[in-house]
Design a protein around this motif. Structure first.
Motif, PDB file in Angstrom:
ATOM      1  N   TYR A  13      -0.686   6.329  -0.200  1.00 23.47           N
ATOM      2  CA  TYR A  13      -1.645   7.336  -0.643  1.00 23.47           C
ATOM      3  C   TYR A  13      -1.935   8.365   0.443  1.00 23.47           C
ATOM      4  O   TYR A  13      -2.140   9.537   0.152  1.00 23.47           O
ATOM      5  N   GLU A  14      -1.949   7.943   1.683  1.00 28.45           N
ATOM      6  CA  GLU A  14      -2.150   8.891   2.785  1.00 28.45           C
ATOM      7  C   GLU A  14      -0.985   9.876   2.858  1.00 28.45           C
ATOM      8  O   GLU A  14      -1.184  11.072   3.049  1.00 28.45           O
ATOM      9  N   GLU A  17      -1.245  12.285  -0.093  1.00 27.05           N
ATOM     10  CA  GLU A  17      -2.291  13.284   0.158  1.00 27.05           C
ATOM     11  C   GLU A  17      -1.791  14.364   1.121  1.00 27.05           C
ATOM     12  O   GLU A  17      -2.052  15.542   0.923  1.00 27.05           O
TER      13      GLU A  17
END
Length: 92
Positions: A13-14, A17
């Motif tokens: 997810y990082e 993003e």
């Protein structure tokens, strides 16, 4: 095992993003001359009716220009749109 899966998911997810933020940072938004003109008046605090009188067009047309610009800039509302366009130097 579960902690490792959480760390892997978190890293995913990082990274996602980061990709999304890079895309939005490098994406160029092209407003028409009329949209830019209308947003300039809105940034000065004029209402849609006042802008319509100045440009000799319908207030509905002004609202349409504002909405088109908001959709192109992917902003949430007029305030966010004006801040976005000012920050990017899109308004004179």
């Amino acid at each position: 095992m579960r902690q490792w899966q959480f760390a892997e998911t978190n890293a995913y997810y990082e990274e996602l993003e980061e990709i999304i933020m890079y895309r939005f940072a490098t994406e160029t938004v092209q407003l028409t001359d009329r949209e830019t003109e209308v947003l300039g008046f809105i940034a000065l605090g004029l209402s849609a009716k006042e802008v319509a009188l100045k440009l000799s067009i319908s207030p509905c047309t002004v609202e349409r220009h504002i909405e088109n610009a908001r959709l192109k800039t992917r902003t949430r509302n007029r305030t966010h749109m004006i801040a976005y366009t000012l920050r990017r130097g899109m308004l004179p």
